[in-house]
Design an enzyme around this catalytic site. Structure first.
Site, short mmCIF file in Angstrom:
data_model
loop_
_atom_site.label_atom_id
_atom_site.label_comp_id
_atom_site.label_asym_id
_atom_site.label_seq_id
_atom_site.Cartn_x
_atom_site.Cartn_y
_atom_site.Cartn_z
N GLU A 1 52.05 47.01 59.05
CA GLU A 1 53.00 46.49 59.90
C GLU A 1 52.28 45.59 60.88
OE1 GLU A 1 56.02 45.88 60.28
OE2 GLU A 1 56.43 45.74 62.25
N ARG B 1 68.90 33.64 64.15
CA ARG B 1 69.41 33.38 62.61
C ARG B 1 68.81 32.17 62.03
NH1 ARG B 1 73.19 37.08 61.36
NH2 ARG B 1 73.82 35.70 59.56
N GLU C 1 53.58 36.77 61.85
CA GLU C 1 54.68 36.33 62.04
C GLU C 1 54.74 35.32 63.39
OE1 GLU C 1 58.39 39.16 60.84
OE2 GLU C 1 56.86 40.13 62.42
N LYS D 1 65.61 36.07 61.91
CA LYS D 1 65.64 37.55 61.85
C LYS D 1 66.57 38.13 60.87
CE LYS D 1 65.68 41.07 65.07
NZ LYS D 1 64.49 41.45 64.68
N TRP E 1 69.13 27.62 59.55
CA TRP E 1 67.92 27.65 58.94
C TRP E 1 68.05 27.12 57.47
CZ3 TRP E 1 65.98 30.43 54.57
CH2 TRP E 1 64.47 30.65 54.52
N CYS F 1 71.31 31.03 59.52
CA CYS F 1 72.28 30.24 60.08
C CYS F 1 73.26 31.30 60.86
CB CYS F 1 73.10 29.53 58.98
SG CYS F 1 71.96 28.44 58.00
N LYS G 1 52.83 41.65 62.04
CA LYS G 1 53.29 41.11 63.47
C LYS G 1 52.43 39.96 63.76
CE LYS G 1 56.21 42.43 63.85
NZ LYS G 1 57.33 43.35 63.03
N HIS H 1 36.92 46.54 47.90
CA HIS H 1 37.09 46.25 46.57
C HIS H 1 37.42 44.53 46.54
CE1 HIS H 1 36.84 50.17 44.86
NE2 HIS H 1 37.48 50.46 45.86
N ASN I 1 77.26 29.57 56.59
CA ASN I 1 76.24 30.34 56.46
C ASN I 1 75.96 31.04 55.01
OD1 ASN I 1 75.28 33.72 57.71
ND2 ASN I 1 74.06 32.33 56.68
N GLY I 2 75.19 30.72 54.32
CA GLY I 2 75.21 31.18 52.98
C GLY I 2 74.70 30.11 51.92
C1 G6P Z 1 63.52 39.24 58.12
C2 G6P Z 1 62.97 39.37 59.34
C3 G6P Z 1 62.01 40.54 59.67
C4 G6P Z 1 62.64 42.03 58.94
C5 G6P Z 1 63.23 41.72 57.70
C6 G6P Z 1 64.17 42.48 57.01
O1 G6P Z 1 62.21 38.69 57.19
O2 G6P Z 1 62.23 38.44 59.86
O3 G6P Z 1 61.81 40.85 60.82
O4 G6P Z 1 61.94 42.94 58.92
O5 G6P Z 1 63.89 40.32 57.63
O6 G6P Z 1 65.41 42.56 57.95
P1 G6P Z 1 66.36 43.77 58.17
O7 G6P Z 1 67.39 43.43 59.05
O8 G6P Z 1 66.89 44.17 56.65
O9 G6P Z 1 65.66 44.93 58.59
#
Ligand code: G6P
Length: 615
Positions: free
Chosen positions: A488, A27, A495, A610, A74, A2, A492, A511, A100-101
């Site tokens: 990672e 957000r 996501e 994000k 969100w 949010c 990616k 395994h 937001n929260g």
């Molecule tokens: C969310 C984002 C990720 C990010 C994670 C941690 O899940 O979608 O891309 O890696 O938060 O965020 P930060 O700001 O703590 O790195």
């Protein structure tokens, strides 16, 4: 999660709110709304969907209102629909709130308010705040304090949970009240106008002067004045801070997506991250933010590295680096687990919290818990002035500028670069021999140029995406330093392409996950000369024998690998400790091109946000 924005000044508020919300859309983007103060009444427009839809639904020539609040959502409590969108009005129609929260005791408060005769329209926790403020607003109070401000304070003292709030009252056309606990909030201080926002990107085009609110604080924001108080009505003086980036840095700058822009920014971003930190005359590393703690760090008995998502992957690379180069035990823990694990924190334990946003709720909670138990906590954070940056004992900024694409790219490589610098310097102070230290520092200095070379493969990687991007299951495999890189790469792809992908240490495949391999299933191997090369070749053979398609990231000059690869991506030779910085780049591009070819919204993938400021 949010985003909230507020404006009070002399200009038409509507467009300022919409532009601010667009900048905060990373957000959350399932619904949005604005409230405009018309002098005696508050006019709310809100709906399901993106900001662009909200903007289209508003009258385009609306110059009247100069005070308003806005929200991009969100969903946590209540499905994303128009009724659950913010702003929320109280039952009297006087109080309007964006939030937001999460309000944890909203059930009990709602029950209390219903008993008092309040009617609720939405399923949200936020409507409880609006109604609680409205309820107190109607009560008599005997102090001198202004009634609107008093009722917000009174309500916030009943609330458990987290909030970044902006509140308007129809009887007060010249005031917005903002408050913060656990969710980020800042006040932008302009000339004849003031703004409120979840982060600086929403307001940087209007002012660079900001006040960061602390937890349990509120701001009484007027056109020409900002008063900061605690929610217990104690006045506070707070100095202005300057936003450290410009509006250009948060524009697309000719790129189709922020993610692509941020991938291509990595050579420059990492140069800035490394700048002034590599001493190429004396071969040591200078990290100003943690300089005062260097003795403490050198004698540390154990490190705990923590973060979420991509930052957690950077921590895993950090584990390999610190253990190998500095020979100090390292534990890596998801922040969401660490905070509830009752971890053993002895003297000599140093915690390193890694976060791009500096606002992730789980990471913040883990930091607070570790600090309470006596640990020294360092931050590796991108956003200057963020809550984590302010909560940790000391830290190192990434210095890569704003990252807007939801999928983290340049922040990941910078997090790894900072952890690499920390590991080299710890190693140098402990036992690493001079020639290895020299070589590592020289190689690190070359990394931005090397990344530049790898970016030239973008078109070739796009071709691979065209051939494999329709497959629904992928494996990403690496060993040693490149096992976290494989994780990672898989994250990616998941996501932004919504393709199921698993990252694994290559040897683990046999395994269990090997059962998944069928004809044509893509398996991405990071098979550089350094990472147990012969062993990984055997793993590649195992995939090929079962019909899998191999996409191999290998070193330049490795001819042997050609016969194992359906698709080959070459990267320059670097010290194996630095390989994740280079091998991550083709994986980012692979995920990006797959998502674009699938026609997906790369910068705003479904269900994600994000900055995750709720647990
Ligand atoms: C969310 C984002 C990720 C990010 C994670 C941690 O899940 O979608 O891309 O890696 O938060 O965020 P930060 O700001 O703590 O790195």
């Amino acid at each position: 999660m949010c985003g909230i924005v507020g404006y009070i000044g002399g200009k038409p508020a509507q467009q300022i709110l919409i532009d601010g919300l667009k900048r905060l859309e990373y957000r959350g983007y399932d619904s949005a709304g604005i409230g405009l103060h018309g002098g005696t009444k508050i006019k709310i427009t809100k709906q399901k969907g993106r900001i662009a839809g909200l903007s289209d639904s508003l009258p385009q020539d609306n110059p009247l209102e100069t005070v308003g609040i806005g929200h991009t959502r969100w969903a946590t409590h209540g499905e994303p629909n128009t009724v659950n969108s913010h702003p929320h009005m109280d039952y009297s129609g006087k109080i309007s709130v964006v939030h937001n929260g999460i309000i944890e005791n909203y059930g009990a408060l709602k029950k209390f308010l219903i008993e008092k005769g309040c009617e609720f329209k939405s399923d949200t926790d936020t409507e409880v705040i609006a109604n609680l403020i409205g309820y107190f607003y109607e009560q008599e109070h005997d102090c001198e304090q202004d009634c609107f401000e008093w009722s917000v304070q009174k309500a916030l003292n009943q609330v458990y949970g987290t909030y970044g709030l902006a509140v308007m009252c129809s009887d007060y056309p010249d005031v917005i009240v903002a408050a913060k606990k656990g969710s980020p909030l800042l006040i932008g201080v302009g000339s004849g106008e003031n703004l409120i926002a979840s982060d600086a990107s929403a307001i940087v085009e209007h002012t660079k002067q900001v006040i960061y609110l602390e937890d349990d604080e509120m701001a009484i924001v007027e056109k020409d004045d900002v008063t900061i108080k605690t929610i217990h009505n104690k006045r506070i003086e707070r100095e202005l801070k300057e936003i450290d980036f410009s509006i250009e840095e948060i524009e697309l700058g000719g790129y189709e997506h922020y993610m692509l822009k941020e991938i291509f920014e990595q050579p420059d971003a990492l140069s800035t991250c490394l700048k002034g930190r590599l001493d190429l005359n004396n071969y040591k590393i200078i990290l100003g933010g943690i300089q005062n703690l260097s003795r403490h760090l050198t004698t540390a008995k154990r490190f705990i590295l923590t973060g979420c998502g991509t930052a957690w992957h950077a921590c895993l690379v950090g584990e390999y680096l610190i253990e190998r180069l500095a020979r100090t035990p390292v534990e890596v823990e998801y922040a969401s687990e660490l905070r509830y694990r009752n971890p053993i924190i002895e003297e000599g334990t140093v915690v390193i919290a890694v976060s791009q946003s500096g606002e992730t709720a789980d990471t913040l909670a883990a930091i607070e818990m570790c600090k309470e138990r006596g640990a020294t906590v360092l931050g590796v954070v991108n956003v200057v002035g963020s809550t984590i940056a302010r909560t940790t004992d000391a830290g190192v900024y990434l210095r890569v500028g704003p990252e807007i694409g939801v999928a983290s790219t340049k922040a990941f490589t910078a997090q790894v670069a900072v952890l690499t610098m920390m590991a080299i310097e710890l190693g140098r102070r402990r036992h690493l021999d001079n020639s290895r230290t020299e070589q590592l520092i020289k190689d690190l200095d070359r990394i931005p140029n090397i990344i530049n070379d790898v970016l030239k493969y973008s078109d070739m990687i796009k071709d691979i995406s065209k051939e494999c991007g329709d497959r629904e299951n992928w494996l990403f495999l690496g060993r040693g330093y490149n096992y976290p890189t494989a994780l990672e790469g898989a994250l990616k792809l998941k996501e932004i392409s919504y393709i199921h992908a698993e990252g694994l240490p290559a040897a683990e495949m046999k395994h269990g996950p090997i059962a998944l391999i069928n004809d044509g299933m893509p398996a991405v191997f990071i098979a550089t000369r350094c990472s147990n090369y012969d062993k990984i070749i055997s793993n590649i053979e195992e995939v090929r024998a079962r019909g899998g398609k191999t996409i191999i990231i290998a070193n330049e000059g490795d001819e042997e690998i050609e016969r194992y690869a359906d698709y080959l991506i070459r990267i320059p030779n670097v010290d194996d400790a630095l390989e994740p910085l280079v091998a991550a780049i083709p994986l980012q591009l692979l995920a990006y091109h797959c998502a674009v070819l699938r026609g997906l919204d790369v910068d705003k993938p479904r269900n994600l946000a994000k900055s995750v400021t709720v647990e």
